[in-house]
Design a protein around this motif. Structure first.
Motif, PDB file in Angstrom:
ATOM      1  N   PHE A  14       0.622  -0.105  -8.903  1.00  0.00           N
ATOM      2  CA  PHE A  14       1.178  -1.358  -9.425  1.00  0.00           C
ATOM      3  C   PHE A  14       0.915  -2.458  -8.398  1.00  0.00           C
ATOM      4  O   PHE A  14       1.179  -2.290  -7.222  1.00  0.00           O
ATOM      5  N   SER A  15       0.406  -3.568  -8.844  1.00  0.00           N
ATOM      6  CA  SER A  15       0.207  -4.711  -7.939  1.00  0.00           C
ATOM      7  C   SER A  15       1.475  -5.558  -7.924  1.00  0.00           C
ATOM      8  O   SER A  15       2.395  -5.332  -8.690  1.00  0.00           O
ATOM      9  N   VAL A  16       1.514  -6.541  -7.020  1.00  0.00           N
ATOM     10  CA  VAL A  16       2.674  -7.440  -6.959  1.00  0.00           C
ATOM     11  C   VAL A  16       2.857  -8.140  -8.305  1.00  0.00           C
ATOM     12  O   VAL A  16       3.971  -8.330  -8.776  1.00  0.00           O
ATOM     13  N   ASN A  17       1.761  -8.496  -8.967  1.00  0.00           N
ATOM     14  CA  ASN A  17       1.856  -9.177 -10.254  1.00  0.00           C
ATOM     15  C   ASN A  17       2.518  -8.308 -11.313  1.00  0.00           C
ATOM     16  O   ASN A  17       3.231  -8.802 -12.181  1.00  0.00           O
ATOM     17  N   HIS A  18       2.292  -7.005 -11.264  1.00  0.00           N
ATOM     18  CA  HIS A  18       2.913  -6.113 -12.229  1.00  0.00           C
ATOM     19  C   HIS A  18       4.434  -6.132 -12.100  1.00  0.00           C
ATOM     20  O   HIS A  18       5.155  -5.898 -13.050  1.00  0.00           O
ATOM     21  N   ALA A  19       4.922  -6.373 -10.880  1.00  0.00           N
ATOM     22  CA  ALA A  19       6.362  -6.307 -10.638  1.00  0.00           C
ATOM     23  C   ALA A  19       7.084  -7.564 -11.130  1.00  0.00           C
ATOM     24  O   ALA A  19       8.292  -7.557 -11.313  1.00  0.00           O
ATOM     25  N   ALA A  20       6.338  -8.618 -11.338  1.00  0.00           N
ATOM     26  CA  ALA A  20       6.972  -9.873 -11.732  1.00  0.00           C
ATOM     27  C   ALA A  20       7.689  -9.725 -13.066  1.00  0.00           C
ATOM     28  O   ALA A  20       7.155  -9.204 -14.029  1.00  0.00           O
ATOM     29  N   GLY A  21       8.928 -10.201 -13.117  1.00  0.00           N
ATOM     30  CA  GLY A  21       9.693 -10.180 -14.355  1.00  0.00           C
ATOM     31  C   GLY A  21      10.365  -8.852 -14.661  1.00  0.00           C
ATOM     32  O   GLY A  21      11.006  -8.733 -15.704  1.00  0.00           O
ATOM     33  N   GLN A  22      10.218  -7.885 -13.795  1.00  0.00           N
ATOM     34  CA  GLN A  22      10.846  -6.589 -14.051  1.00  0.00           C
ATOM     35  C   GLN A  22      12.314  -6.597 -13.631  1.00  0.00           C
ATOM     36  O   GLN A  22      12.740  -7.381 -12.793  1.00  0.00           O
ATOM     37  N   LEU A 103       4.165  -4.957   0.797  1.00  0.00           N
ATOM     38  CA  LEU A 103       3.625  -4.175   1.913  1.00  0.00           C
ATOM     39  C   LEU A 103       2.688  -3.071   1.427  1.00  0.00           C
ATOM     40  O   LEU A 103       1.639  -2.814   2.032  1.00  0.00           O
ATOM     41  N   TYR A 104       3.062  -2.427   0.343  1.00  0.00           N
ATOM     42  CA  TYR A 104       2.277  -1.294  -0.146  1.00  0.00           C
ATOM     43  C   TYR A 104       1.147  -1.706  -1.086  1.00  0.00           C
ATOM     44  O   TYR A 104       0.404  -0.838  -1.556  1.00  0.00           O
ATOM     45  N   SER A 105       1.006  -3.001  -1.340  1.00  0.00           N
ATOM     46  CA  SER A 105      -0.055  -3.470  -2.224  1.00  0.00           C
ATOM     47  C   SER A 105      -1.272  -3.973  -1.466  1.00  0.00           C
ATOM     48  O   SER A 105      -2.233  -4.455  -2.075  1.00  0.00           O
ATOM     49  N   THR A 106      -1.270  -3.858  -0.148  1.00  0.00           N
ATOM     50  CA  THR A 106      -2.448  -4.256   0.627  1.00  0.00           C
ATOM     51  C   THR A 106      -3.570  -3.237   0.409  1.00  0.00           C
ATOM     52  O   THR A 106      -3.318  -2.086   0.021  1.00  0.00           O
ATOM     53  N   ASP A 107      -4.777  -3.643   0.675  1.00  0.00           N
ATOM     54  CA  ASP A 107      -5.921  -2.736   0.524  1.00  0.00           C
ATOM     55  C   ASP A 107      -5.760  -1.492   1.396  1.00  0.00           C
ATOM     56  O   ASP A 107      -6.094  -0.377   0.970  1.00  0.00           O
ATOM     57  N   PHE A 108      -5.265  -1.693   2.612  1.00  0.00           N
ATOM     58  CA  PHE A 108      -5.118  -0.550   3.525  1.00  0.00           C
ATOM     59  C   PHE A 108      -4.079   0.428   3.006  1.00  0.00           C
ATOM     60  O   PHE A 108      -4.305   1.652   3.002  1.00  0.00           O
ATOM     61  N   ALA A 109      -2.932  -0.074   2.554  1.00  0.00           N
ATOM     62  CA  ALA A 109      -1.882   0.806   2.046  1.00  0.00           C
ATOM     63  C   ALA A 109      -2.369   1.552   0.798  1.00  0.00           C
ATOM     64  O   ALA A 109      -2.074   2.738   0.615  1.00  0.00           O
ATOM     65  N   LYS A 110      -3.118   0.853  -0.060  1.00  0.00           N
ATOM     66  CA  LYS A 110      -3.668   1.505  -1.252  1.00  0.00           C
ATOM     67  C   LYS A 110      -4.659   2.595  -0.865  1.00  0.00           C
ATOM     68  O   LYS A 110      -4.726   3.664  -1.494  1.00  0.00           O
ATOM     69  N   LYS A 111      -5.430   2.356   0.187  1.00  0.00           N
ATOM     70  CA  LYS A 111      -6.378   3.364   0.664  1.00  0.00           C
ATOM     71  C   LYS A 111      -5.639   4.619   1.115  1.00  0.00           C
ATOM     72  O   LYS A 111      -6.061   5.746   0.808  1.00  0.00           O
ATOM     73  N   ILE A 112      -4.539   4.427   1.827  1.00  0.00           N
ATOM     74  CA  ILE A 112      -3.756   5.573   2.293  1.00  0.00           C
ATOM     75  C   ILE A 112      -3.184   6.342   1.106  1.00  0.00           C
ATOM     76  O   ILE A 112      -3.249   7.579   1.054  1.00  0.00           O
ATOM     77  N   SER A 113      -2.636   5.629   0.138  1.00  0.00           N
ATOM     78  CA  SER A 113      -2.066   6.283  -1.046  1.00  0.00           C
ATOM     79  C   SER A 113      -3.127   7.064  -1.817  1.00  0.00           C
ATOM     80  O   SER A 113      -2.891   8.190  -2.257  1.00  0.00           O
ATOM     81  N   ALA A 114      -4.307   6.467  -1.967  1.00  0.00           N
ATOM     82  CA  ALA A 114      -5.394   7.146  -2.681  1.00  0.00           C
ATOM     83  C   ALA A 114      -5.831   8.398  -1.924  1.00  0.00           C
ATOM     84  O   ALA A 114      -6.094   9.451  -2.531  1.00  0.00           O
ATOM     85  N   ALA A 229      -3.499   4.614  13.872  1.00  0.00           N
ATOM     86  CA  ALA A 229      -2.657   3.678  14.623  1.00  0.00           C
ATOM     87  C   ALA A 229      -2.156   2.563  13.699  1.00  0.00           C
ATOM     88  O   ALA A 229      -0.986   2.153  13.774  1.00  0.00           O
ATOM     89  N   ALA A 230      -3.034   2.089  12.801  1.00  0.00           N
ATOM     90  CA  ALA A 230      -2.634   1.038  11.851  1.00  0.00           C
ATOM     91  C   ALA A 230      -1.576   1.577  10.883  1.00  0.00           C
ATOM     92  O   ALA A 230      -0.638   0.859  10.510  1.00  0.00           O
ATOM     93  N   TYR A 231      -1.714   2.833  10.485  1.00  0.00           N
ATOM     94  CA  TYR A 231      -0.721   3.438   9.592  1.00  0.00           C
ATOM     95  C   TYR A 231       0.614   3.581  10.305  1.00  0.00           C
ATOM     96  O   TYR A 231       1.677   3.370   9.708  1.00  0.00           O
ATOM     97  N   LEU A 232       0.577   3.905  11.583  1.00  0.00           N
ATOM     98  CA  LEU A 232       1.810   3.991  12.365  1.00  0.00           C
ATOM     99  C   LEU A 232       2.506   2.637  12.410  1.00  0.00           C
ATOM    100  O   LEU A 232       3.740   2.559  12.295  1.00  0.00           O
ATOM    101  N   ASP A 233       1.722   1.576  12.577  1.00  0.00           N
ATOM    102  CA  ASP A 233       2.303   0.225  12.586  1.00  0.00           C
ATOM    103  C   ASP A 233       2.960  -0.088  11.235  1.00  0.00           C
ATOM    104  O   ASP A 233       4.057  -0.651  11.176  1.00  0.00           O
ATOM    105  N   LEU A 234       2.279   0.302  10.142  1.00  0.00           N
ATOM    106  CA  LEU A 234       2.827   0.065   8.806  1.00  0.00           C
ATOM    107  C   LEU A 234       4.120   0.850   8.612  1.00  0.00           C
ATOM    108  O   LEU A 234       5.127   0.312   8.129  1.00  0.00           O
TER     109      LEU A 234
END
Length: 275
Positions: A14-22, A103-114, A229-234
């Motif tokens: 889900f992107s930030v736009n999907h969350a709008a209005g929920q 925070l979880y909609s960034t490209d990096f966070a999506k890469k980790i989730s995938a 290291a970037a994931y640790l920061d997140l």
């Protein structure tokens, strides 16, 4: 990381736009889908049923002959996810949920989730754990700094003590239920069960710690040290630390309750000769 702790299902981002209005509850659900949390619980029923085949429940025993039939009546993944979602929605403001979704909609966070989704769907849990242990053994000689990163990741995300407590609660629920239902002869007294739980603590804590480390090594093996290291920061973001704390709390409550109901059902379930 939760898929790396327990288990896998539908990959939905889900992107930030999907969350709008929920609504508040819908936003909590969107966040959990974004981090693929449902996969932690959706496969639990099949994992429990598989305990007879992997030898964790002695095959041919009275308990084993009732186990799968009882498991089919409990551990409904959708229901458990809804309970955790409701708990999260009650504990976090909409502003916090919006912040986490961002925070979880960034490209990096999506890469980790995938990556987590992909790796947790490759092979069985037993195979993943074995490969993870082999990676840990190799890293201890070739790249000890990488191991330190995994340990730091586990410490940052937290939950080790909660998962140890959950494992002990599950063990206690099974022993109580099996004793009350005549599946352990002679039945164990409360004092005997308490002694078993106490004696199990160190071994369970060690096994949970090894499980965390080996699963992390297996899941994140393709990431560079810089990406770890970037994931640790997140993961160290205050909102994310709070999110994981709440998820471990509600997940533990839901799973403990399911096991208590499951073990009570064992005594009422007819023996199934073919599992």
């Amino acid at each position: 990381m939760f898929r790396a702790i327990i288990m896998p299902i539908l990959f939905v981002i889900f992107s930030v736009n999907h969350a709008a209005g929920q609504t508040h509850l819908q936003k909590a659900g969107a966040l959990l889908d974004l981090i693929e949390y449902p996969s932690t619980l959706m496969s639990l029923q099949s994992e429990i049923a598989g305990m007879v085949k992997n030898g964790q429940i002695p095959e041919g025993s009275s308990m084993a002959l009732r186990w799968n039939a009882a498991a089919e009546q409990h551990f409904d993944g959708k229901r458990m996810v809804l309970k955790v979602t409701a708990g999260l929605a009650a504990s976090m403001s909409e502003a916090d949920l919006d912040g986490l979704i961002e925070l979880y909609s960034t490209d990096f966070a999506k890469k980790i989730s995938a990556l987590e989704f992909k790796m947790q769907n490759e092979g069985s849990s037993a195979d993943q754990e074995q490969k993870g242990k082999e990676l840990v053994a190799s890293l201890s000689e070739t790249n000890p700094e990488r191991l330190r990163q995994y340990i730091a990741m586990i410490e940052t995300i937290g939950g080790l003590d909660s998962y140890v407590a959950l494992a002990l609660n599950i063990q206690q629920a099974i022993l109580i239920g099996a004793s009350l239902n005549g599946l352990i002869n002679p039945p164990l007294s409360e004092a005997q069960i308490s002694d078993i739980i106490t004696a199990s603590y160190e071994e369970i804590r060690r096994e949970v710690s090894i499980g965390f480390l080996s699963t992390s090594a297996y899941t994140y093996q393709s990431l560079s040290d810089e990406e770890i290291a970037a994931y640790l920061d997140l993961a160290a973001e205050p909102l994310i630390v709070r999110l994981y704390s709440l998820l471990v709390r509600y997940e533990s409550e839901v799973i403990t309750a399911e096991f208590a109901a499951f073990t009570a059902k064992l005594g009422e379930t007819p023996e199934q000769q073919e599992l």
